[in-house]
Design a protein around this motif. Structure first.
Motif, short mmCIF file in Angstrom:
data_model
loop_
_atom_site.label_atom_id
_atom_site.label_comp_id
_atom_site.label_asym_id
_atom_site.label_seq_id
_atom_site.Cartn_x
_atom_site.Cartn_y
_atom_site.Cartn_z
N UNK A 163 0.96 -1.16 -0.07
CA UNK A 163 -0.06 0.08 0.06
C UNK A 163 0.62 1.12 0.14
N UNK A 164 1.96 1.20 0.86
CA UNK A 164 2.81 2.44 0.82
C UNK A 164 3.50 2.59 -0.58
N UNK A 165 4.16 1.56 -1.09
CA UNK A 165 4.72 1.76 -2.34
C UNK A 165 3.81 2.19 -3.48
N UNK A 166 2.64 1.67 -3.51
CA UNK A 166 1.46 2.35 -4.29
C UNK A 166 1.33 3.89 -4.31
N UNK A 167 1.23 4.31 -2.62
CA UNK A 167 0.99 5.55 -2.33
C UNK A 167 2.10 6.44 -2.99
N UNK A 168 3.23 6.07 -2.78
CA UNK A 168 4.59 6.56 -3.12
C UNK A 168 4.34 6.96 -4.70
N UNK A 370 -6.88 -0.18 4.60
CA UNK A 370 -5.98 0.65 5.18
C UNK A 370 -5.80 2.05 4.93
N UNK A 371 -5.42 2.97 5.92
CA UNK A 371 -5.53 4.16 5.91
C UNK A 371 -3.98 4.62 5.75
N UNK A 372 -3.54 5.33 5.20
CA UNK A 372 -2.42 6.26 4.94
C UNK A 372 -2.48 7.80 5.48
N UNK A 373 -1.75 7.87 6.52
CA UNK A 373 -1.83 9.25 7.53
C UNK A 373 -0.72 9.93 6.99
N UNK A 374 -0.87 11.39 6.90
CA UNK A 374 0.14 12.49 6.64
C UNK A 374 0.14 13.20 7.74
N UNK A 375 1.52 13.55 8.08
CA UNK A 375 1.68 14.42 9.32
C UNK A 375 2.20 15.68 8.70
N UNK A 378 3.83 17.42 12.85
CA UNK A 378 3.52 16.60 14.05
C UNK A 378 1.99 16.29 14.31
N UNK A 379 1.18 16.93 13.23
CA UNK A 379 -0.25 16.64 13.53
C UNK A 379 -0.66 15.95 12.27
N UNK A 380 -1.64 15.08 12.51
CA UNK A 380 -2.47 14.44 11.26
C UNK A 380 -2.98 15.37 10.51
N UNK A 381 -2.51 15.60 9.27
CA UNK A 381 -3.29 16.42 8.55
C UNK A 381 -4.08 16.22 7.20
N UNK A 382 -3.70 14.83 6.69
CA UNK A 382 -4.29 13.83 5.82
C UNK A 382 -4.51 12.49 6.15
N UNK A 383 -5.75 11.86 5.58
CA UNK A 383 -6.08 10.28 5.54
C UNK A 383 -6.42 9.95 4.28
N UNK A 384 -5.76 9.09 3.87
CA UNK A 384 -5.95 8.47 2.40
C UNK A 384 -6.37 6.93 2.67
N UNK A 385 -7.62 6.48 2.43
CA UNK A 385 -8.23 5.02 2.83
C UNK A 385 -7.84 4.27 1.55
N UNK A 386 -7.07 3.23 1.46
CA UNK A 386 -6.69 2.21 0.56
C UNK A 386 -7.64 1.29 0.48
N UNK A 387 -8.31 0.75 -0.70
CA UNK A 387 -9.29 -0.42 -0.70
C UNK A 387 -8.83 -1.72 -0.08
N UNK A 388 -9.64 -2.64 0.03
CA UNK A 388 -9.59 -3.91 0.77
C UNK A 388 -8.80 -4.81 -0.33
#
Length: 388
Positions: A163-168, A370-375, A378-388
């Motif tokens: 999931x993180x490789x795809x996000x990158x 799965x959720x990909x959180x962006x800081x 130091x604060x959560x600014x974004x959240x991208x949900x990736x499918x099952x």
């Protein structure tokens, strides 16, 4: 004759009772008014942050269940021990919880190594053990086959790395990556392996790989090597203890590229180690985000704040879902027998929790997003949900 017949009947009933008891797993419970649940977590030691957070979530869920009347009138009774972040201690406590405390099931440990150590006890004693955060691929299935009594409600490391490789590649348009991993950790090595494969399959290039060992404090040597390379992102699979220091030292050296990680980043200690100012353009795969506006998540956050007076993280949410998942299985099993509970857990479909809805697959893993959180600072600014 009547006396002889009565004696024979009595003996027959006794033998029948012994036989019935003999087929029960060690997790069967005799007290019909309570349900003992084992809690085997890292409450001290190197990864205590994960264990403490998980148990906070578990206790919130148990309090809610008991306040609502328990399960068919039976209260959940937690039996809690600290495994000190040591796999060997986790085994000792698993034996104690099953043989001495007579628990129906065990929740925890949080980390894959300690949980896998406990699974050997569960398989022998025939008592279900469930983790909310043991993400190693071989937790429920290894080269010897499926573990009948081991379950988890989190995704696997291979899913995280992919999931993180795809996000990158897709979200950050990254073409070149550097890997910095903990060479002493199966968790880090598994994540790195899957990230590298997926990133390369998407047309990306790994331009450098560096390693460290858990408990290291000074990472300037490897970061200096990285600094002059041509790259778009750093993938840093590891735990918050080292990740926080690596991020701090990387930013101090002027490395301002995005740093990507996994659920091991999710600890309040990451901010105290790195400093909020260093935690920008930092992304990590996670099970949950406080940015989620789902009513189930909003209610959980409100209830958690009322009880603990702090913001919940993903391990709090996983602990909460873990206890609710177990309670759902107990209710459907209609029994205080561990064997029946195992079957109920394995047949779970469309369970709705704070960390998402899921069903349990044939390997006792959840099918979930799965959720990909962006800081930022130091604060959560974004959240991208990736499918099952």
């Amino acid at each position: 004759m009547k006396k002889k017949l009565s004696m024979l009947l009595a003996v027959g009933l006794l033998v029948s009772g012994i036989t019935a008891c003999g087929v029960k797993s060690e997790g069967s419970q005799a007290n019909a008014n309570e349900i003992k649940i084992g809690i085997n977590y890292e409450l001290s030691g190197g990864v205590a942050s994960y264990g403490q957070s998980s148990v906070d979530g578990i206790m919130l869920a148990i309090d809610e269940i008991n306040a609502a009347g328990g399960i068919d009138g039976k209260k959940l009774v937690p039996v809690k021990y600290d495994n000190k972040s040591e796999p060997a201690e986790a085994v000792i406590l698993a034996n104690k919880l099953i043989s001495q405390d007579k628990v129906l099931a065990i929740l925890g440990p949080a980390t894959s190594g300690s949980f896998k150590s406990e699974v050997s006890v569960a398989e022998k004693k025939k008592v279900p053990v469930i983790s909310g955060s043991a993400t190693a691929d071989d937790v429920t299935v290894d080269k010897t086959g499926k573990k009948d009594y081991a379950f988890r409600i989190c995704y696997t490391d291979s899913f995280q790395g992919t999931a993180m490789a795809n996000f990158a590649s897709q979200n950050l348009s990254a073409k070149k990556a550097v890997i910095v991993k903990d060479s002493s950790s199966d968790y880090a090595k598994g994540l790195a392996e899957n990230f590298i494969k997926t990133f390369k399959d998407a047309g990306g290039t790994i331009v450098g790989e560096e390693a460290y060992v858990a408990k290291d404090k000074d990472f300037n040597a490897i970061l200096t090597k990285i600094k002059d390379l041509d790259f778009d992102v750093i993938y840093l699979p590891g735990y918050y203890e080292e990740a926080g220091l690596i991020i701090k030292q990387a930013r101090a050296l002027g490395i301002d590229k995005p740093i990507l990680g996994a659920d091991g980043f999710d600890s309040p200690d990451l901010t105290s180690l790195a400093g909020a100012g260093a935690l920008s353009k930092v992304y990590f795969t996670n099970h949950y985000s406080s940015l989620d506006k789902d009513p189930t998540v909003i209610k959980f956050i409100d209830d958690f704040k009322k009880k603990y007076n702090k913001e919940p993280n993903a391990f709090h949410a996983l602990g909460y879902d873990l206890a609710k998942f177990l309670a759902d299985g107990i209710k459907r099993s209609k029994s205080l027998d561990s064997e029946a509970l195992k079957e109920a857990l394995a047949s779970t479909t469309d369970f709705t929790g704070v960390t998402g809805s899921f069903s349990i697959d044939e390997n006792h893993n959840p099918v979930k997003a799965i959720v990909i959180v962006g800081l930022e600072n130091g604060v959560q600014a974004t959240a991208v949900r990736s499918g099952k």
